[in-house]
Design an enzyme around this catalytic site. Structure first.
Site: not given
Ligand code: NAD
Length: 431
Positions: A16, A35, A152, A154, A205, A209, A250, A252, A261
């Site tokens: 995200v 990060d 979000e 996406l 959100k 979902n 949705f 399928k 998620c």
């Molecule tokens: N992946 C999806 O499709 C999606 C869609 C909508 C919402 N979300 C939500 O968005 C959030 C992130 O999901 P994601 O899939 O991108 O996760 P991810 O695991 O891909 O990314 C999270 C990132 O945060 C970093 N991180 C962790 N602790 C940290 C800190 N203290 N300081 C800085 N960076 C830190 C990690 O190193 C990692 O790179 C979640 O809450 C998820 O539920 C995800």
């Protein structure tokens, strides 16, 4: 676009965070990406991209002049008024969302800057988290940070287009001015903007979902009934989907929802309800149906092969969906471990997820292509509907396989084509 000289900060550069950062840069903003994973930040600084998402590498390349990468939170707060948080919120063993990463960020805030900031929550967090963070900020006597919830929606695999063309933008805030500043970042997008309270934004959100997951479990149960009565769920879904009140998305049938998620958010919503004294019966069923759905494939294999001990089963596709390398909560992992538990040998091929799979699915022989994966196999299970599986090299597969069975876990293949090539075909809910 943010005002001149002002950058937008993103904390947590995962699926995200990196997409958000890149798209905000594409919209003309300077972004500071932070990060704690130093390896990831190094890779991004060198022009690499840590995840597979179609179009992302190209868009980062195009906007690299507007994107900087750091491991220091100070860099973000010294340069940015608006700071998004997109850290991960995985499930704990109770099913509640683990907020430790969110609160790691919040507790690092004191003394970072005396300028005014808006902390924007993009991570999916339980209802009430915004309130807890506001209380924590007040406890720490931090008066220069406003909090906005901006969930979000996406989808991995189409994340860029989803981010840039959202169905809606949800902004939850206590101070209207802070919410409006965040809303202004999206002003060029043609999407309704819903300004709400913070708990309402958080609930939108989860409810979204959970509803989508419910639709999937519903059609999967219909599929299971179709198998009993000799109907075809793909036709049933088509017939239902024409009804505008239902819609075709949705619906399928397959081997269940998976990914980073839906499973965690559905469970977290059930927990949120339970923790507040309400038993969310419907979601309990949605989760159970989904768990059983992944295992039904094992019974389908047994129906044709008898015992699975010493049989070789090939999984085509490991990622939780096509066009991503994400294996979190993937159906392939559950299926592989069930098959290994039955004493089968498991081989697998995925177009992009193999490097990540080496860590995620132990005991599975990972192969470089479809044909080497089906060599000496007794059955193929199509797990992920990657485009390249739409037209499998069936004639060559037949020569290489020991027995000729294909279980189509996504109803993706043309049954007539598969059968004409001499295979036994079974999909999900197709008689
Ligand atoms: N992946 C999806 O499709 C999606 C869609 C909508 C919402 N979300 C939500 O968005 C959030 C992130 O999901 P994601 O899939 O991108 O996760 P991810 O695991 O891909 O990314 C999270 C990132 O945060 C970093 N991180 C962790 N602790 C940290 C800190 N203290 N300081 C800085 N960076 C830190 C990690 O190193 C990692 O790179 C979640 O809450 C998820 O539920 C995800």
């Amino acid at each position: 676009m943010s005002k001149a000289g002002d950058s937008i900060g993103i904390i947590g550069i995962g699926y995200v965070g990196l997409v958000t950062a890149t798209c905000l840069a594409e919209l003309g903003n300077n972004v500071v990406c932070m990060d704690i994973d130093a390896e990831k930040i190094d890779l991004l600084r060198q022009g690499g991209v840590p995840i597979y998402e179609p179009g992302l590498a190209e868009l980062i390349g195009k906007n690299k002049g507007r994107m900087t990468f750091t491991t220091a939170l100070e860099d973000v707060f010294s340069r940015c008024e608006i700071v998004f948080t997109a850290v991960d919120t995985p499930p704990t063993f109770t099913g509640d969302a683990d907020l430790s990463r969110v609160f790691a960020v919040v507790s690092a805030l004191p003394g970072l800057s005396s300028n005014r900031h808006i902390l924007v929550m993009k991570s999916t967090v339980p209802v009430g988290t915004g309130m807890k963070i506001s209380i924590e900020l007040a406890r720490q006597e931090i008066n220069n940070i406003d909090y906005v919830s901006n969930p979000e929606f996406l989808r991995e695999g189409s994340a860029i287009s989803d981010f840039l063309n959202p169905d809606r933008i949800v902004i939850g805030s206590r101070e209207a001015a802070a919410g409006q500043k965040v809303a202004a970042l999206y002003q060029h997008m043609r999407a309704p903007v819903l300004e709400t309270s913070i708990p309402t934004a958080e609930m939108i959100k989860y409810a979204s979902n959970a509803f989508l997951a419910t639709k999937i479990s519903f059609i999967n149960e219909i599929a299971n009934v179709c198998e009993e009565i000799g109907a075809d769920v793909t036709e049933v879904a088509k017939g239902m989907g024409y009804d505008k009140r239902i819609g075709s998305h949705f619906l399928k049938a397959g081997i269940g929802f998976s990914g980073s998620c839906f499973p965690k958010d559905v469970t977290a919503l059930k927990q949120i309800a339970g923790n507040s004294g309400y038993h969310f019966q419907l979601l309990t069923a949605v989760i159970e149906v989904n768990e059983l759905q992944k295992r039904r494939v094992v019974n389908k294999l047994k129906k044709y092969l008898g015992t699975l001990t010493d049989k070789t089963i090939t999984l085509l596709g490991l990622a939780f969906k096509p066009n991503t390398n994400d294996l979190r909560e993937a159906s392939s992992i559950v299926l592989a471990s069930r098959l290994l538990g039955e004493g089968a040998y498991v081989k697998a091929y995925d177009p992009v997820a193999i490097p990540d799979a080496a860590r995620a699915v132990r005991g599975v022989l990972l192969c470089d292509d479809t044909l080497s994966a089906v060599e000496d196999s007794d059955a193929v299970v199509l797990v992920t509907e990657w485009d390249e599986f739409a037209h499998l090299p069936l004639a060559e597969m037949k020569q290489r396989m020991h027995q000729h069975l294909i279980i189509d876990g996504r109803n993706f293949l043309d049954p007539a084509e598969v059968k004409a090539a001499g295979f036994t075909y079974e999909g999900i809910g197709r008689s």
